[in-house]
Structures are given as structure tokens and as C-alpha cells.
Design a protein around this motif. Structure first.
Motif, PDB file in Angstrom:
ATOM      1  N   VAL A 221       0.830  -1.203   0.000  1.00  0.00           N
ATOM      2  CA  VAL A 221       0.000   0.000   0.000  1.00  0.00           C
ATOM      3  C   VAL A 221       0.866   1.255   0.000  1.00  0.00           C
ATOM      4  CG1 VAL A 221      -1.664   1.352   1.331  1.00  0.00           C
ATOM      5  CG2 VAL A 221      -1.982  -1.124   1.083  1.00  0.00           C
ATOM      6  N   LYS A 222       1.852   1.288   0.882  1.00  0.00           N
ATOM      7  CA  LYS A 222       2.687   2.488   1.019  1.00  0.00           C
ATOM      8  C   LYS A 222       3.507   2.774  -0.234  1.00  0.00           C
ATOM      9  CE  LYS A 222       3.145   2.426   6.072  1.00  0.00           C
ATOM     10  NZ  LYS A 222       4.094   2.342   7.216  1.00  0.00           N
ATOM     11  N   LEU A 223       3.969   1.711  -0.904  1.00  0.00           N
ATOM     12  CA  LEU A 223       4.801   1.886  -2.094  1.00  0.00           C
ATOM     13  C   LEU A 223       3.992   1.825  -3.383  1.00  0.00           C
ATOM     14  CD1 LEU A 223       7.960  -0.259  -1.191  1.00  0.00           C
ATOM     15  CD2 LEU A 223       7.561   2.179  -0.830  1.00  0.00           C
ATOM     16  N   ASN A 224       2.682   1.619  -3.256  1.00  0.00           N
ATOM     17  CA  ASN A 224       1.827   1.467  -4.445  1.00  0.00           C
ATOM     18  C   ASN A 224       2.376   0.367  -5.345  1.00  0.00           C
ATOM     19  OD1 ASN A 224      -0.375   2.061  -6.095  1.00  0.00           O
ATOM     20  ND2 ASN A 224       0.776   3.555  -7.298  1.00  0.00           N
ATOM     21  N   ALA A 225       2.728  -0.754  -4.720  1.00  0.00           N
ATOM     22  CA  ALA A 225       3.348  -1.866  -5.432  1.00  0.00           C
ATOM     23  C   ALA A 225       2.320  -2.947  -5.739  1.00  0.00           C
ATOM     24  CB  ALA A 225       4.481  -2.456  -4.593  1.00  0.00           C
ATOM     25  N   VAL A 226       2.550  -3.682  -6.819  1.00  0.00           N
ATOM     26  CA  VAL A 226       1.619  -4.730  -7.234  1.00  0.00           C
ATOM     27  C   VAL A 226       2.183  -6.134  -7.000  1.00  0.00           C
ATOM     28  CG1 VAL A 226       0.524  -3.259  -8.957  1.00  0.00           C
ATOM     29  CG2 VAL A 226       2.492  -4.640  -9.610  1.00  0.00           C
ATOM     30  N   SER A 227       3.446  -6.223  -6.590  1.00  0.00           N
ATOM     31  CA  SER A 227       4.063  -7.515  -6.333  1.00  0.00           C
ATOM     32  C   SER A 227       5.264  -7.319  -5.426  1.00  0.00           C
ATOM     33  CB  SER A 227       4.515  -8.177  -7.642  1.00  0.00           C
ATOM     34  OG  SER A 227       5.590  -7.434  -8.212  1.00  0.00           O
ATOM     35  N   ARG A 228       5.832  -8.434  -4.928  1.00  0.00           N
ATOM     36  CA  ARG A 228       7.032  -8.351  -4.094  1.00  0.00           C
ATOM     37  C   ARG A 228       8.190  -7.738  -4.874  1.00  0.00           C
ATOM     38  NH1 ARG A 228       6.563 -12.175   0.390  1.00  0.00           N
ATOM     39  NH2 ARG A 228       8.816 -12.500   0.479  1.00  0.00           N
ATOM     40  N   ILE A 229       8.346  -8.164  -6.118  1.00  0.00           N
ATOM     41  CA  ILE A 229       9.445  -7.634  -6.939  1.00  0.00           C
ATOM     42  C   ILE A 229       9.256  -6.138  -7.161  1.00  0.00           C
ATOM     43  CG2 ILE A 229      10.490  -7.685  -9.232  1.00  0.00           C
ATOM     44  CD1 ILE A 229       9.930 -10.667  -9.323  1.00  0.00           C
ATOM     45  N   ASP A 230       8.028  -5.728  -7.438  1.00  0.00           N
ATOM     46  CA  ASP A 230       7.735  -4.310  -7.640  1.00  0.00           C
ATOM     47  C   ASP A 230       8.052  -3.516  -6.375  1.00  0.00           C
ATOM     48  OD1 ASP A 230       6.812  -2.023  -8.974  1.00  0.00           O
ATOM     49  OD2 ASP A 230       4.777  -2.296  -8.223  1.00  0.00           O
TER      50      ASP A 230
END
Length: 222
Positions: A193-202
């Protein structure tokens, strides 16, 4: 296939309430072969009308034109012509205004003290790469904007993400940190949520880009 001259010419709208300044900009930009001025405006209402009618590649927008507040003008221009890149021209070097305008979607912020070659390079740059942002402001302003925009992770979230960067699974991270696996999963959800990431790699890549964690090689499973 080569692009036609019409394709390669950069169309530009000039927005400033000082006619003499607009005239100077026009002379500078039309002195190079790949730029043409499609219109001029001296206030926010005229600027929006101009953009709606011409859909220019680039708008050079003075930060203090009469009418609506500049962020509102930026928003209206982007709504009417999403592909138009907006470069702000300003006498002021303030991080708070810069931050608000970047959030509104501008692609450049140049002080009016820039040299002509910097202006020309900025226009070409944002036309060639729509994702690029060109700034000609003080280092202090850039540093303050970057600091305000940087995501903040807790110490435990940083530990979890640092281990995730080593390709450890949630269960392996849990064992290393003495946590329940469900707790590690909760930390990972918060990180996404904080990094606006869609996966662990992202998430790892974004954290590395922001210098939140250190790059490390893969750690073998326990």
C-alpha cells in the motif's frame, strides 16, 4: 518509415500576461526548425480556450497569470487535452508550489532565469518522453520535494522488505525475525500500500529506487 515534418514539429502554446515576454519566447522558439507557436493567451480562461482549440504538444504556462489559481488551470488543461505537456515558467523557486504542481501533472518547472538552450531542450525533452519531468530550480527545492514525496516504512517493514529483497519467502522471513508468518504477511500488505506496489518484486524495486533498502544478493533458504 520516416515521420513527416508535421509529425516532428512541436506545437506550442504560450501563456503569460506580459505580451513582451510572450514575444521573446516566440522569437526564441521559432528560431529553431522543429517548433511552431499555435497561439498565445494572457489569462487562465483564454489559456483553456486556446488549448481546447489547438491541442498543442506543449504549453508554456506562467505561474501567475490572471484568473484561476495555477493548479486549477493545469487541471483543466489536462482534462481537455491529456496528451499536452505543461511546462511552468516562474520567477519563484518554492518547494511547496513545485510539489503541488507536480502533483497536478506538470512535466516541467523552469525559472525564468534559464538560458534559451535550456528552454529549448526542456520543450524537446517532454515532447520526446511524456513521462519525463524537467526541473530547473534550486537543489534545495528539489531535495524538499523529494523528501516530502518519499514513502515512509516502519523499521519492521524495512526489515521484512530487506529480507524479501533476498528472495526469502514469508515463512523464512518469519523465522529470521522471530515473527508469526501472518504478521509478515500483514507487513507485506502494508508495504504494498505504502509503495503502491503490485508484487514483491515491484515493492523491492521501488524501495531500492528510493534508497529505502540496500541491494543484496540472493540468500539461500535456511
Amino acid at each position: 518509415m520516416d515521420r513527416t515534418a508535421a509529425d516532428t514539429t512541436i506545437s506550442i502554446a504560450l501563456v503569460d500576461d506580459h505580451a513582451l515576454f510572450r514575444e521573446g519566447l516566440r522569437e526564441i522558439l521559432e528560431s529553431v526548425g522543429d517548433m511552431r507557436i499555435v497561439g498565445e493567451a494572457g489569462d487562465s480562461t483564454a489559456a483553456v480556450t486556446l488549448v481546447a482549440g489547438t491541442r498543442p504538444d506543449v504549453v508554456l504556462l506562467d505561474v501567475e497569470i490572471p484568473g484561476d489559481e495555477v493548479t486549477e488551470t493545469v487541471s483543466r488543461i489536462r482534462t481537455l487535452s491529456p496528451d499536452t505537456r505543461i511546462i511552468i515558467l516562474s520567477m519563484y523557486d518554492g518547494p511547496q508550489l513545485l510539489s503541488r504542481l507536480l502533483g497536478a501533472g506538470i512535466r516541467g518547472y523552469l525559472l525564468k532565469s534559464v538560458h534559451r538552450h535550456e528552454l529549448i531542450a526542456a520543450v524537446r525533452s517532454v515532447r520526446e518522453d511524456p513521462s519525463r519531468v524537467v526541473l530547473a530550480v534550486s537543489r534545495n527545492s528539489v531535495a524538499q520535494v523529494e523528501a516530502a514525496a518519499a514513502p515512509t516504512l516502519s523499521d519492521k517493514e524495512l526489515e521484512v522488505l530487506q529480507l524479501a529483497a533476498q528472495a526469502l519467502s514469508n515463512s523464512q522471513i518469519a523465522r529470521k525475525l522471530g515473527l508469526a508468518e501472518a504478521t509478515v504477511k500483514r507487513h507485506m500488505r502494508n508495504i504494498f500500500v505504502k509503495l503502491n506496489a503490485v508484487s514483491r518484486i515491484d515493492a523491492v524495486n521501488k524501495a531500492l529506487a528510493a534508497s529505502l533498502i540496500m541491494p543484496q544478493g540472493r540468500t539461500d533458504p535456511d
